[in-house]
Write a protein that holds these residues in place. Structure first.
Motif, PDB file in Angstrom:
ATOM      1  N   ALA A   1       0.812  -1.214   0.000  1.00  0.00           N
ATOM      2  CA  ALA A   1       0.000   0.000   0.000  1.00  0.00           C
ATOM      3  C   ALA A   1       0.843   1.262   0.000  1.00  0.00           C
ATOM      4  O   ALA A   1       0.374   2.321  -0.415  1.00  0.00           O
ATOM      5  CB  ALA A   1      -0.928  -0.003   1.217  1.00  0.00           C
ATOM      6  N   LYS A   2       2.090   1.193   0.456  1.00  0.00           N
ATOM      7  CA  LYS A   2       2.930   2.381   0.538  1.00  0.00           C
ATOM      8  C   LYS A   2       3.041   3.081  -0.807  1.00  0.00           C
ATOM      9  O   LYS A   2       3.000   4.305  -0.897  1.00  0.00           O
ATOM     10  CB  LYS A   2       4.314   1.996   1.063  1.00  0.00           C
ATOM     11  CG  LYS A   2       5.348   3.109   0.977  1.00  0.00           C
ATOM     12  CD  LYS A   2       4.904   4.357   1.725  1.00  0.00           C
ATOM     13  CE  LYS A   2       5.881   5.495   1.529  1.00  0.00           C
ATOM     14  NZ  LYS A   2       5.389   6.761   2.105  1.00  0.00           N
TER      15      LYS A   2
ATOM     16  N   ASN B   1       0.966   2.450  -3.478  1.00  0.00           N
ATOM     17  CA  ASN B   1      -0.274   2.378  -4.240  1.00  0.00           C
ATOM     18  C   ASN B   1      -1.450   2.542  -3.282  1.00  0.00           C
ATOM     19  O   ASN B   1      -1.746   1.646  -2.494  1.00  0.00           O
ATOM     20  CB  ASN B   1      -0.382   1.037  -4.984  1.00  0.00           C
ATOM     21  CG  ASN B   1      -1.512   1.036  -5.995  1.00  0.00           C
ATOM     22  OD1 ASN B   1      -2.581   1.572  -5.746  1.00  0.00           O
ATOM     23  ND2 ASN B   1      -1.273   0.421  -7.144  1.00  0.00           N
ATOM     24  N   ASN B   2      -2.103   3.691  -3.365  1.00  0.00           N
ATOM     25  CA  ASN B   2      -3.194   3.992  -2.442  1.00  0.00           C
ATOM     26  C   ASN B   2      -4.414   3.105  -2.652  1.00  0.00           C
ATOM     27  O   ASN B   2      -5.319   3.076  -1.815  1.00  0.00           O
ATOM     28  CB  ASN B   2      -3.600   5.464  -2.575  1.00  0.00           C
ATOM     29  CG  ASN B   2      -2.500   6.406  -2.112  1.00  0.00           C
ATOM     30  OD1 ASN B   2      -1.717   6.061  -1.226  1.00  0.00           O
ATOM     31  ND2 ASN B   2      -2.439   7.585  -2.714  1.00  0.00           N
ATOM     32  N   ASN B   3      -4.467   2.409  -3.784  1.00  0.00           N
ATOM     33  CA  ASN B   3      -5.613   1.540  -4.065  1.00  0.00           C
ATOM     34  C   ASN B   3      -5.474   0.167  -3.415  1.00  0.00           C
ATOM     35  O   ASN B   3      -6.399  -0.641  -3.482  1.00  0.00           O
ATOM     36  CB  ASN B   3      -5.775   1.368  -5.576  1.00  0.00           C
ATOM     37  CG  ASN B   3      -6.115   2.679  -6.270  1.00  0.00           C
ATOM     38  OD1 ASN B   3      -6.858   3.497  -5.727  1.00  0.00           O
ATOM     39  ND2 ASN B   3      -5.550   2.885  -7.448  1.00  0.00           N
TER      40      ASN B   3
ATOM     41  N   GLN C   1      -4.274  -2.408  -0.021  1.00  0.00           N
ATOM     42  CA  GLN C   1      -4.213  -2.494   1.433  1.00  0.00           C
ATOM     43  C   GLN C   1      -2.869  -3.102   1.838  1.00  0.00           C
ATOM     44  O   GLN C   1      -2.288  -3.897   1.097  1.00  0.00           O
ATOM     45  CB  GLN C   1      -5.352  -3.370   1.970  1.00  0.00           C
ATOM     46  CG  GLN C   1      -6.732  -2.765   1.775  1.00  0.00           C
ATOM     47  CD  GLN C   1      -6.914  -1.485   2.570  1.00  0.00           C
ATOM     48  OE1 GLN C   1      -6.468  -1.388   3.718  1.00  0.00           O
ATOM     49  NE2 GLN C   1      -7.572  -0.499   1.963  1.00  0.00           N
TER      50      GLN C   1
END
Length: 359
Positions: free
Chosen positions: A224-225, A227-229, A231
């Motif tokens: 997630a770091k 890529n905001n999409n 988890q």
């Protein structure tokens, strides 16, 4: 590789990180690499550090991302070459391996002024130097990220002072830039193998050490770091366990994170993770030995008190880990008083039960 193809376990403990989306941190090292490359006079760099500290991943990531870090990419060509993985028993093989990497770029392969000098046979020291000088006339700086450079030193019959003097001459004339990764600083090897070339006094030296706290947090948030999409692969509890085991060492954190993901997938508990971690981390005996005192201290001031603090649960209590830790410290102190002869065991037990209201 698409976003959907990211693995459910984003931790890489088998070798170099090749997917740039799984690389985190190291901005304090990447920025000097860019500034030394783009300055008025390019300055070669020696990056050194312990085994598995992340030197290969850093060099490879720089080669993957350098075009996004400079204003005029057409002025440079940056390649990565592991000298451990290529055939470099002879000096000409060294030059040929570099030429092959440079020619893999279409803007080099399709430019005769750059490519033809690299196709000379044999590509010996003189021919390689002439090729690099031709590149300088064309206004292109080749930047060679050379990993495991220390593998050359034992073959002094091929890679002698003349070889290193020639590389130094190319660097001093701003014809060539090297970013060299080694376990020790280059001047250590010059003394060990009795080299006299000034090559070993590179202009800039970077020691690669463990990750900073914010870099550790970024690693634990993968994928997630970047890529905001997505988890994080690890829950908060799993992140804490991973950091507890790996501390700030990038390779140990990768091992721990991978094992935690595997444990969840197959239904294993924390003890399985810890046992597997200590078995696998033996690949770093020197580093682990230097950290063993940290783990012992952590066990004494946190793990042991927490475990002792959970004793009241067996007689009806219900507390969290912070409360467990406080209670555990009290128990340790009380037992110290027992050892000193100030209290007896019955008094300690009665004190604990009274304090928790369990009578």
């Amino acid at each position: 590789m698409t976003t959907n193809s990211l693995p459910p376990n984003p931790f890489v403990a088998a070798g170099m990180i090749e997917d740039s989306r799984l690389f985190v941190g190291r901005q304090d090292e990447l920025q000097p690499m860019v500034s030394r490359m783009t300055g008025a006079q390019p300055t070669s760099i020696n990056i050194y550090g312990d085994k598995r500290i992340g030197k290969s991943s850093l060099l490879f990531h720089f080669c993957q991302t350098w075009e996004q870090r400079v204003q005029n990419p057409s002025r440079y060509v940056v390649v990565y070459l592991s000298l451990r993985n290529v055939q470099c028993q002879a000096e000409t093989q060294f030059y040929q391996a570099i030429a092959q990497e440079l020619l893999s770029f279409s803007n080099v392969n399709n430019n005769q002024a750059l490519s033809d000098p690299l196709r000379v046979t044999p590509l010996d020291r003189s021919a390689f130097s002439e090729a690099m000088k031709q590149w300088k006339k064309e206004g292109v700086l080749p930047v060679l990220c050379l990993d495991d450079f220390q593998t050359l030193f034992e073959n002094k019959s091929e890679f002698n002072n003349g070889f290193y003097d020639n590389l130094r001459s190319l660097m001093d004339s701003n014809t060539l830039m090297l970013i060299i990764a080694s376990q020790k600083k280059l001047d250590f090897y010059s003394k060990k193998y009795k080299f006299t070339s000034s090559f070993f006094n590179l202009g800039h030296v970077i020691k690669l050490v463990e990750l900073k706290e914010d870099e550790v947090k970024d690693l634990l948030l993968l994928p997630a770091k970047n890529n905001n999409n997505l988890q994080p692969a690890l829950s908060m509890d799993e992140q804490r366990l991973t950091q507890q085991l790996g501390l700030n060492h990038p390779f140990l954190l990768q091992i721990a994170g991978g094992l935690v993901c595997e444990a969840r997938q197959h239904g294993h508990d924390k003890e399985w993770v810890k046992k597997r971690f200590y078995d696998e981390s033996k690949r770093l005996p020197s580093q682990l030995n230097s950290r063993s005192w940290k783990r012992r201290v952590r066990w004494l001031v946190w793990d042991l008190p927490v475990r002792l603090g959970k004793i009241p649960k067996f007689i009806g209590g219900s507390v969290d880990d912070i409360s467990n830790w406080i209670i555990g410290l009290v128990i340790l102190f009380m037992f110290a008083l027992v050892v000193a002869g100030v209290l007896n065991l019955n008094e300690v037990w009665d004190f604990i039960r009274n304090s928790l209201g369990l009578k």
